[in-house]
Structure formats: C-alpha cells, structure tokens
Design a protein around this motif. Structure first.
Motif, PDB file in Angstrom:
ATOM      1  N   GLU A 142      27.260  -6.379  56.489  1.00 21.55           N
ATOM      2  CA  GLU A 142      28.121  -5.599  57.367  1.00 21.55           C
ATOM      3  C   GLU A 142      27.294  -4.537  58.078  1.00 21.55           C
ATOM      4  OE1 GLU A 142      31.019  -3.639  54.932  1.00 21.55           O
ATOM      5  OE2 GLU A 142      29.545  -2.415  53.873  1.00 21.55           O
ATOM      6  N   ASP A 143      27.669  -4.254  59.307  1.00 20.52           N
ATOM      7  CA  ASP A 143      27.118  -3.118  60.035  1.00 20.52           C
ATOM      8  C   ASP A 143      28.195  -2.050  60.056  1.00 20.52           C
ATOM      9  OD1 ASP A 143      24.896  -4.623  60.466  1.00 20.52           O
ATOM     10  OD2 ASP A 143      25.268  -5.009  62.592  1.00 20.52           O
ATOM     11  N   ILE A 144      27.889  -0.899  59.485  1.00 20.56           N
ATOM     12  CA  ILE A 144      28.850   0.186  59.372  1.00 20.56           C
ATOM     13  C   ILE A 144      28.218   1.461  59.890  1.00 20.56           C
ATOM     14  CG2 ILE A 144      30.091  -0.845  57.436  1.00 20.56           C
ATOM     15  CD1 ILE A 144      28.546   0.997  55.552  1.00 20.56           C
ATOM     16  N   GLY A 145      29.015   2.522  59.964  1.00 22.20           N
ATOM     17  CA  GLY A 145      28.483   3.811  60.376  1.00 22.20           C
ATOM     18  C   GLY A 145      27.855   3.741  61.756  1.00 22.20           C
ATOM     19  N   GLU A 146      26.718   4.392  61.901  1.00 22.04           N
ATOM     20  CA  GLU A 146      26.111   4.476  63.230  1.00 22.04           C
ATOM     21  C   GLU A 146      25.567   3.136  63.718  1.00 22.04           C
ATOM     22  OE1 GLU A 146      24.491   8.133  65.258  1.00 22.04           O
ATOM     23  OE2 GLU A 146      22.675   7.292  64.341  1.00 22.04           O
ATOM     24  N   PHE A 147      25.203   2.238  62.815  1.00 24.76           N
ATOM     25  CA  PHE A 147      24.727   0.943  63.278  1.00 24.76           C
ATOM     26  C   PHE A 147      25.867   0.146  63.902  1.00 24.76           C
ATOM     27  CE2 PHE A 147      22.357  -3.062  63.171  1.00 24.76           C
ATOM     28  CZ  PHE A 147      21.103  -2.602  63.559  1.00 24.76           C
TER      29      PHE A 147
END
Length: 681
Positions: free
Chosen positions: A287-292
C-alpha cells in the motif's frame, strides 16, 4: 552541503518548550542492535513507535522510521576520510511536541556520537519511507518534499507540513558547529542531540495477551521485534524499509506464527488482507499511504488526496490467501470455532468469496488445456511477481514454480474444502456453486500436470563437472558436495520457466511451500530432502544456513546474477529456513510414507536445524550473506558490502516466525556434516 543552505536564524525554542517527554525508559544494555554497518534502536511507547537507524562507515547516515503513515526522516552526511562508528549512550525517549499550528507530532529524542573530526550535512529527506528508500538507492527525491534547514550556532532544524497541509515532519540535529559543519570535541568525538517526529496518525499496538499465547518460544529479542511490527490495523513487513502492510509477508507470517498467535492477531492479519482486495479479488502486494499516496495522486489525477493506493503486481499473493484462510478457519480448532462469526463480520465472507472467484477463474485455462502458455505468468511488462521480487530473482523467468506448481493447486484445494465445510454458503451465487463443483477435476489437472513442467535433471557427469567449476568460482570446497552426489544425477524443480517454456535452471528453496501447504509425492519428498541436506554447491546447505538459490547448474550469465551480493542469490533468508522447517515437520506427521523416506526427511531436518542453530544471532534479520574463510562459513550482514544491492531490515516480520518453531525433540545432527559446514560469526 551546508554552504548552500539558507542560513536563516529563527526562534525554534518555542516548539521545544511545548514538548512532552514520556517517563524516561530504564536504561538497558540491549537497547541497540548492530547489524553490519547499521546500529538499530527501537522504541514503542504509547502513541510513539520509532526505529532509529545509524549507519556507520565512510558514508554516515541517520534515519528515524515511523510506522505511522510509513513516514520517516533521514539525514545523509558527506563522506568522511576514515570509517567511523556511531554509538548511542542511552535509549531514545518517546516525545510529543506541537507544531506551529498546535498539532501533535510524535517521535523520539536521543543522543548519538561518532568518532570523526567533522560531519557536514549533505541532504535531509522528511517524507514517506518510500521516498527515503528511493533516495538511499538512487540519490534523488521529489523536489516538493525537500526543505532547507534553519541553521544557527547550535545545529540544524528541518521542518515542514505534509504536502496536503496536514501535520508533517520535523528533524532537529544539535551539536557543536564550526564553519557550517558539526565538529568533534577534544576527545575526537562528535556528539549530536537529535529530535525526530512525525504528524502521521499513530497505529494501535497489538501487545501482550492480544498477540501471543503462552506456547510462544522464549526469545525476548524476536518477541520484541514482532511486537514492534504488530498493530490492530495491520502487521508491518519490516523496518526500517517496509514499515507498512505487505500482503505476502502478512499471509506467510500469520501462517507460520499461527500456532502461537492469539485469535485476535490472526484475524487482524487476515482482515487487513481482505480489506485491501481489488474489485476482482486480487490480494494487494503493498500500500502507498501518507505522503507517498499524495505523490501518487498528484501524478495520476492531479489532486493532493491522501487516500491509500494499492498495487497488485505480485501474482503469488492472490493464491496465498485461500490456503492461509483454510489453515485458520478449518484446520485450527480455535479458528474453526470462530469461523462463521469472523466471515460474517464486516463483509469478510463476501471479500474472501471474491478472491476465490478470482482464483478459480485464473486457474481455468490451464485446467482446460494444460500447456505452458496457460500457466499463471507475470503481469505484462513485469520482471517480478512473487517473493523473489528483485529484477534478477527469477533469472528472467515468466512462469514461477511456486505459483504454478504449489499455490494454484493448494488455493483450489482450500477453496474446495471451505465450500464443502459450508462456510461459504451465505456468500454463494448459483454460478458459484457450478464453479465449485468443477473444482475436483481442476485440482487433479493442476496437481498432475503443472509440477512436471518445471522438472530438471542434470546427468551425473555434467552435475559433477558443474559442481567442481562453481565451487572454484565461489571459493568453497568441492569435495563434500561431490561426495554427496554419489555419482547420481541431480534433480530439482526449476525456479521458473521463460516465456517459451524453457526452465531457468536454478536450484531453489521454494520446495518449502509444497512441504508446508501441499501433499508432495514420494519422489518429490526425496528430491526436497536431498536439496536441503546436500552441501553447496551440490545443494543448498552451507554452514551459514540454507541458501535460497544455487546457480551451479546454470549458465555463466545466470550465475553472475545469483551471487552472494544479490538480494535473491546465494544468500540466506531467515523465513525460508522456517518455511522448510515447518514443512518438514508437517510431512513427517504423515502416516503414508515408507521408512527409508522418513529417514531421509529426518536427516534433512537435522541438517536444516544445524544451520538454523548456527545462525541464531542473525535470525531476526531479513537476510544475510556469507564468506568462506579458514575452512568455515562466516555470516556476513547483507548490505555491509559495497557490492551488495540493498541492505537488510533489522526487524523483519517473517523472520520472527521461529517464535512458533522448535528443533524437534530427539533430532540428531546432520549425518553428512563436515568441517566445511562449520560457521564462525
């Protein structure tokens, strides 16, 4: 470099005055963990989870990684003339401070020292761990995440909001400065006071009675690593580089740890996978979460949305979910008693059914026409697609052995078992029932036809010639390996097939999947036993553990891609040893095996456990390499060498699985052990 930095002086003391410092932890002698060039220290207390990584050597670096949002802060220094080593005199203290807008930032404060005359900051990166990983590998980062420091006589401060304006990140490094660089005291040491915090939302820890049962093995360090990586929302794959969900890592770790995991922990892991399925039922790899996630959306749709994005490029994960779910919902008495309630909660049953539909649909073409072109191949344009997910991991193969010979058939078998147990009844359509009734025939075709496509046999004379040549190239003795061959051909399953169906002739450890999940034939069990117990380069056994790949019977071009500096080359992965150990134990429980085969399996088990016991000191690491010197194998930290393509995580989820595995009582030692199998640290 600092000379290029905006040297603005601003009053940062106001922020520090707002800091809340938790009660200082009691100093302990084991709060740091050294692995190669990296000095690691973990802190988890309340709303703070942080991993401090100080990299020694000629290119000093400091990173603090946070599971919250898979975020982190890092500072890379200019190279120094003489290698130097970091130390931490005391554990990091968990803290909470407020940013300029009064929003909470959680992290740590600690002191670090290094014996070098001068340290000059080259680049700080405050963002997602994915961005820090890319900067470490490529030396570049998106311009929008980079921020200059605020500098004064006492140090440097980097601080910014997240790209969408949410609470962001802050890194403070204070120490004696002269001429824009940190300088040593009269004793020749630089002492830095470091504060690192993130505004990402903290995760909810899984600890104590909610994580492990009393049956867990007594290994405090492994337990601490597992606890650091365990949260109600998800398990983390590893730190510092993978501080978030990975589907395959979650599934394999839950399966191997299942005997000692509490039900809430097992179901948290399964639920995290189910919640991230694609609409068609694929398991999310990462998963890509936060700022990414924000960076993803800026590229894809021009927004600054922080909604998570997922990739589904790993084909093995899609077929892992069913057998792991079966292990809990049917094979484990605890899970069996909770199965219907678990499936009824939050749509879990419907989500599992979505994956099973995908599995059956993907398996149908080969079941109808069992030829190479109908096997499950990598996604278009991809070089990776299963656990050997480096570009050279499959040696250019397109159809992986583990996916096609093991996971597809065991996924079909699991689907059939769940269906016949009645657990899927509330979630079935009429079309589903017809598909499930076709499963026995599909399973038989996959079981009978797929493994043979990967079968390799190297004639005796050629095998001996290859072993001699590769032993010389690798710098290891040939005699023990040649003796183990006994003038016989070498048989193994190719690591993959290329697009034309040609086998990629790499001996490999993936038979462990069949040992744990499948029902191997007697011939395959004998072959696996030989592979595990034969000394390298005839097999996979070394004094530093069981290799995940052996290219001795491949071309020179392939051999160059599978050396001890390659991420999936002639290296040892802790969880692959655990997989083989759990698989051998499972096969030895069978009542249908002849006595001579049971003896071979027991011998392989003894050889495997000799290697495991010899490398206990690195068992919690992601992987390690080796060197052969003075008649013995020596463990070498992966990532410590200049030629190593990456670095190992100090805490890896699937490297904690020995908490559920013990050397079998009464197991002897490897009958073919020799001086060449000794290990020195």
């Amino acid at each position: 470099m600092l000379s290029a930095v905006h040297r603005r002086i601003r009053a940062a003391a106001g922020l520090l005055a707002l800091a809340t410092v938790a009660a200082a932890p009691t100093p302990r002698g084991d709060f740091v963990q050294k692995e190669g060039l990296n000095l690691n220290s973990f802190e988890r207390s309340g709303r703070v989870s942080a991993h401090v990584v100080l990299r020694s050597g000629s290119d000093p670096r400091l990173i603090v990684a946070f599971p919250a949002g898979n975020s982190g802060v890092g500072l890379w220094f200019d190279g120094i003339d003489h290698p130097a080593e970091w130390t931490m005199p005391a554990p990091a203290q968990p803290i909470t401070i407020k940013d300029a807008k009064g929003r909470a930032l959680h992290g740590v404060r600690f002191t670090a020292t290094i014996a070098t005359p001068r340290l000059e900051a080259r680049q700080a990166v405050l963002s997602s761990i994915r961005v820090l990983r890319d900067y470490q590998a490529l030396g570049t980062a998106p311009g929008e995440v980079l921020t200059p420091p605020v500098a004064d006589r006492t140090g440097l401060v980097w601080s910014r909001d997240r790209l969408d304006g949410a609470p962001g990140y802050r890194l403070e490094v204070h120490g004696a400065m002269r001429g824009g660089a940190f300088v040593a005291d009269k004793a020749g040491r630089i002492t830095l006071s470091i504060t690192a915090v993130t505004g990402e939302t903290p995760l909810t820890p899984l600890t104590g009675k909610d994580l492990l049962t009393p049956a867990v093995n007594a290994d405090p360090k492994a337990r601490a690593a597992l606890e650091y990586l365990s949260y109600r929302e998800k398990f983390l794959a590893g730190s510092w580089r993978f501080d978030t969900y990975f589907g395959r890592d979650t599934l394999m770790s839950v399966r191997l740890l299942m005997p000692v995991l509490q039900p809430v922990a097992v179901e948290s892991g399964l639920r995290s996978v189910l919640e991230r399925l694609s609409p068609e039922g694929k398991v999310a790899h990462e998963e890509d979460i936060g700022e990414f996630a924000i960076l993803d959306h800026r590229k894809e749709d021009g927004t600054s949305s922080a909604a998570p994005t997922f990739n589904y490029k790993m084909i093995d994960s899609h077929f892992m979910l069913a057998p792991v779910a079966r292990a809990w919902l049917l094979d484990d008495a605890r899970g069996r008693g909770r199965a219907r309630a678990f499936l009824a909660e939050n749509g879990a049953g419907a989500e599992l059914m979505r994956n099973l539909r995908f599995v059956m649909a993907e398996a149908q073409p080969f079941a109808r026409d069992p030829v190479v072109g109908k096997l499950i191949g990598l996604e278009p344009g991809m070089q990776v697609g299963e656990w050997r997910d480096s570009n050279d991991g499959l040696g250019g193969g397109h159809y992986p052995y583990d996916v096609n010979a093991v996971f597809v058939p065991v996924a079909l078998e699991a689907a059939d078992a769940l269906y016949r147990a009645g657990l899927l009844t509330p979630y079935l359509s009429g079309e589903d029932r017809a598909a499930f009734e076709r499963l026995p025939a599909m399973i038989a075709t996959w079981r009978e036809k797929a493994p043979g496509l990967f079968a390799m046999e190297v004639p005796a004379d050629k095998a001996a010639e290859d072993v001699r040549a590769y032993a010389g190239q690798a710098g290891v003795p040939a005699a023990p390996a040649l003796a183990a061959l006994k003038g016989e051909p070498v048989r193994f399953h190719a690591i993959a097939l290329d697009r034309d169906g040609k086998p990629v002739p790499i001996e490999n450890s993936d038979m462990g999947f069949d040992l744990l999940f499948g029902h191997p034939t007697e011939a395959d069990l004998g072959q696996s036993a030989q592979l595990i117990s034969r000394p390298f380069p005839a097999g996979l056994r070394t004094g530093a553990g069981m290799l995940v790949a052996n290219p001795a019977f491949a071309s020179a071009a392939l051999q160059a891609r599978f050396g001890p500096n390659a991420y999936h080359g002639t290296v040892i992965w802790s969880w692959q040893q655990a997989l083989a150990a759990a698989g051998l134990a499972r096969q030895l429980e069978r009542k249908d095996l002849p006595a001579d085969l049971r003896l071979k399996l027991a011998d392989a088990q003894a050889c495997l456990w000799d290697g495991i016991d010899a490398t206990r000191s690195v068992q919690r690491s992601e992987l390690w390499s080796w060197a052969y010197k003075d008649g013995a194998y020596r463990v070498v930290a992966f990532g410590a060498g200049a030629k190593d393509v990456d670095e190992s995580n100090a805490a890896q989820l699937w490297s904690t699985v020995f908490l559920a595995l013990k050397r079998p009582a009464g197991a002897g030692h490897c009958p073919s052990a020799s001086a060449t199998a000794r290990t020195h640290p």
